[in-house]
Design a protein around this motif. Structure first.
Motif, PDB file in Angstrom:
ATOM      1  N   PRO A 221       0.833  -1.208   0.000  1.00 51.15           N
ATOM      2  CA  PRO A 221       0.000   0.000   0.000  1.00 51.15           C
ATOM      3  C   PRO A 221       0.871   1.263   0.000  1.00 51.15           C
ATOM      4  O   PRO A 221       1.871   1.332   0.716  1.00 51.15           O
ATOM      5  N   VAL A 222       0.457   2.204  -0.806  1.00 52.39           N
ATOM      6  CA  VAL A 222       1.198   3.463  -0.940  1.00 52.39           C
ATOM      7  C   VAL A 222       0.253   4.617  -0.626  1.00 52.39           C
ATOM      8  O   VAL A 222      -0.828   4.721  -1.224  1.00 52.39           O
ATOM      9  N   MET A 223       0.658   5.459   0.288  1.00 47.14           N
ATOM     10  CA  MET A 223      -0.121   6.656   0.618  1.00 47.14           C
ATOM     11  C   MET A 223       0.631   7.883   0.104  1.00 47.14           C
ATOM     12  O   MET A 223       1.705   8.205   0.595  1.00 47.14           O
ATOM     13  N   PRO A 224       0.094   8.563  -0.909  1.00 44.79           N
ATOM     14  CA  PRO A 224       0.753   9.776  -1.390  1.00 44.79           C
ATOM     15  C   PRO A 224       0.380  10.981  -0.521  1.00 44.79           C
ATOM     16  O   PRO A 224      -0.797  11.160  -0.190  1.00 44.79           O
ATOM     17  N   THR A 225       1.383  11.760  -0.192  1.00 43.44           N
ATOM     18  CA  THR A 225       1.077  13.015   0.508  1.00 43.44           C
ATOM     19  C   THR A 225       1.962  14.123  -0.056  1.00 43.44           C
ATOM     20  O   THR A 225       2.788  13.902  -0.934  1.00 43.44           O
ATOM     21  N   PHE A 226       1.742  15.329   0.464  1.00 43.77           N
ATOM     22  CA  PHE A 226       2.536  16.464  -0.013  1.00 43.77           C
ATOM     23  C   PHE A 226       3.988  16.315   0.430  1.00 43.77           C
ATOM     24  O   PHE A 226       4.280  15.747   1.483  1.00 43.77           O
ATOM     25  N   HIS A 227       4.875  16.866  -0.379  1.00 48.38           N
ATOM     26  CA  HIS A 227       6.294  16.914  -0.003  1.00 48.38           C
ATOM     27  C   HIS A 227       6.446  17.949   1.116  1.00 48.38           C
ATOM     28  O   HIS A 227       5.831  19.018   1.066  1.00 48.38           O
ATOM     29  N   PRO A 228       7.287  17.652   2.130  1.00 48.77           N
ATOM     30  CA  PRO A 228       7.443  18.630   3.210  1.00 48.77           C
ATOM     31  C   PRO A 228       7.916  20.004   2.713  1.00 48.77           C
ATOM     32  O   PRO A 228       7.565  21.032   3.314  1.00 48.77           O
ATOM     33  N   ALA A 229       8.703  20.035   1.632  1.00 43.45           N
ATOM     34  CA  ALA A 229       9.140  21.344   1.115  1.00 43.45           C
ATOM     35  C   ALA A 229       7.931  22.140   0.615  1.00 43.45           C
ATOM     36  O   ALA A 229       7.872  23.370   0.760  1.00 43.45           O
ATOM     37  N   TYR A 230       6.946  21.451   0.053  1.00 47.87           N
ATOM     38  CA  TYR A 230       5.721  22.129  -0.389  1.00 47.87           C
ATOM     39  C   TYR A 230       4.946  22.638   0.830  1.00 47.87           C
ATOM     40  O   TYR A 230       4.423  23.755   0.834  1.00 47.87           O
ATOM     41  N   VAL A 231       4.917  21.806   1.879  1.00 44.09           N
ATOM     42  CA  VAL A 231       4.205  22.232   3.095  1.00 44.09           C
ATOM     43  C   VAL A 231       4.840  23.515   3.640  1.00 44.09           C
ATOM     44  O   VAL A 231       4.140  24.433   4.071  1.00 44.09           O
ATOM     45  N   LEU A 232       6.169  23.569   3.589  1.00 46.43           N
ATOM     46  CA  LEU A 232       6.851  24.770   4.092  1.00 46.43           C
ATOM     47  C   LEU A 232       6.516  25.993   3.236  1.00 46.43           C
ATOM     48  O   LEU A 232       6.411  27.110   3.748  1.00 46.43           O
ATOM     49  N   ARG A 233       6.343  25.748   1.943  1.00 42.59           N
ATOM     50  CA  ARG A 233       6.013  26.890   1.048  1.00 42.59           C
ATOM     51  C   ARG A 233       4.558  27.301   1.190  1.00 42.59           C
ATOM     52  O   ARG A 233       4.228  28.471   1.116  1.00 42.59           O
ATOM     53  N   GLN A 234       3.690  26.322   1.346  1.00 48.48           N
ATOM     54  CA  GLN A 234       2.241  26.567   1.449  1.00 48.48           C
ATOM     55  C   GLN A 234       1.818  26.254   2.881  1.00 48.48           C
ATOM     56  O   GLN A 234       1.161  25.237   3.109  1.00 48.48           O
ATOM     57  N   TYR A 235       2.272  27.074   3.809  1.00 51.60           N
ATOM     58  CA  TYR A 235       2.093  26.705   5.213  1.00 51.60           C
ATOM     59  C   TYR A 235       0.695  27.051   5.696  1.00 51.60           C
ATOM     60  O   TYR A 235       0.503  27.860   6.598  1.00 51.60           O
ATOM     61  N   THR A 236      -0.295  26.458   5.050  1.00 56.71           N
ATOM     62  CA  THR A 236      -1.676  26.773   5.423  1.00 56.71           C
ATOM     63  C   THR A 236      -2.234  25.642   6.276  1.00 56.71           C
ATOM     64  O   THR A 236      -1.755  24.503   6.244  1.00 56.71           O
ATOM     65  N   GLN A 237      -3.291  25.987   6.976  1.00 59.21           N
ATOM     66  CA  GLN A 237      -3.959  24.985   7.819  1.00 59.21           C
ATOM     67  C   GLN A 237      -4.439  23.806   6.969  1.00 59.21           C
ATOM     68  O   GLN A 237      -4.314  22.649   7.370  1.00 59.21           O
ATOM     69  N   ASP A 238      -4.954  24.099   5.780  1.00 57.73           N
ATOM     70  CA  ASP A 238      -5.500  23.030   4.926  1.00 57.73           C
ATOM     71  C   ASP A 238      -4.420  22.033   4.506  1.00 57.73           C
ATOM     72  O   ASP A 238      -4.627  20.831   4.541  1.00 57.73           O
ATOM     73  N   VAL A 239      -3.287  22.576   4.082  1.00 55.01           N
ATOM     74  CA  VAL A 239      -2.207  21.695   3.621  1.00 55.01           C
ATOM     75  C   VAL A 239      -1.692  20.850   4.777  1.00 55.01           C
ATOM     76  O   VAL A 239      -1.495  19.637   4.661  1.00 55.01           O
ATOM     77  N   ARG A 240      -1.474  21.486   5.915  1.00 57.94           N
ATOM     78  CA  ARG A 240      -0.918  20.745   7.051  1.00 57.94           C
ATOM     79  C   ARG A 240      -1.908  19.713   7.560  1.00 57.94           C
ATOM     80  O   ARG A 240      -1.532  18.597   7.926  1.00 57.94           O
TER      81      ARG A 240
END
Ligand code: URA
Length: 259
Positions: A221-240
């Motif tokens: 099983p593979v769970m895709p999620t956002f890259h942490p570098a993207y999270v740092l760039r888009q530091y919104t509540q929704d992304v996190r």
């Protein structure tokens, strides 16, 4: 170093979900918050001996047979670490093989090393790595419990996305890593690992959080999620919050399907 409960709170704070889960960390009540771990000494920084334009170095192109024959991660590292199969090899400072528990239940796969990783020869040690450590901590693991690897093992210039050709050359290495670790679940970080491992071209925003299956070892099983570098760039509540949901789902799968 702060106490484990404080670390747990900090991790939830960083993921933007503090207050959404019980303060005690009871969401994974069977999993205690991570105990402080000794930080491995950072290897002495290497200096780049090459000029900006990579000069081909004498090196090897590991054969598919030798990669498949590697019986341990150490064997695999030895067989691949001088790789010059694609142009990225000539520009690297260090080969970033991957690290973590050789029997990890959870494996994280990113795109490729950045500057800090190239200097240290270890995956996810820069700012994105700090956040990844917190993400791992938030689901009750430490970095030493999981295995962390990348699609390509050498830094692409200016941190660009690896070309399909570069990824194709490196893919047997990450696939052999997966075969040796035999993780119960893989979390892919960003679009690149999902595209290169599974051929999924859909944008990460649409595809994250949706289970996939890697056609290896009977199906992983593979769970895709956002890259942490993207999270740092888009530091919104929704992304996190999305990342938190994805990680919780991966952790819950493992709890329901122990190795
Ligand atoms: N980004 C990645 O995809 N991998 C790393 O190791 C570091 C940053």
């Amino acid at each position: 170093m702060s106490d484990p409960l404080q670390q747990w709170r900090d991790a939830l704070q960083d993921l933007g979900v503090a207050g959404l889960v019980p303060e005690s960390g009871a969401i994974f009540s069977e999993v205690p918050p991570p105990a402080p771990q000794p930080v491995p000494p950072a290897p002495a920084p290497a200096t780049r001996s090459l000029m900006n334009s990579p000069v081909p170095k004498a090196g090897s192109i590991p054969s598919q047979e030798s990669v498949s024959a590697a019986q341990s991660l150490d064997d695999l590292r030895t067989c691949t670490q001088d790789c010059q199969a694609c142009p990225l090899g000539a520009g690297r400072i260090k080969f970033v093989f991957g690290e973590g528990s050789p029997t990890a239940q959870m494996m994280f796969i990113g795109e490729g090393p950045g500057r800090d990783e190239d200097l240290q020869g270890r995956p996810f040690v820069g700012r994105a790595g700090e956040l990844l450590d917190k993400m791992i901590g938030a689901i009750g693991f430490t970095r030493q419990d999981v295995y962390i690897a990348n699609i390509v093992k050498c830094r692409p210039p200016d941190n660009r996305t690896p070309t399909p050709e570069e990824s194709r050359k490196c893919l047997p290495y990450v696939r052999r890593q997966i075969e040796l670790v035999r993780p119960g679940v893989i979390v892919t970080l960003g679009a690149t690992p999902l595209r290169e491992l599974l051929g999924v071209q859909t944008g990460i925003t649409r595809i994250r959080g949706r289970w996939h299956q890697l056609d290896m070892l009977g199906g992983i099983p593979v769970m895709p999620t956002f890259h942490p570098a993207y999270v740092l760039r888009q530091y919104t509540q929704d992304v996190r919050r999305a990342v938190w949901e994805d990680l919780k789902a991966a952790r819950a799968w493992l709890d329901q399907h122990p190795k």
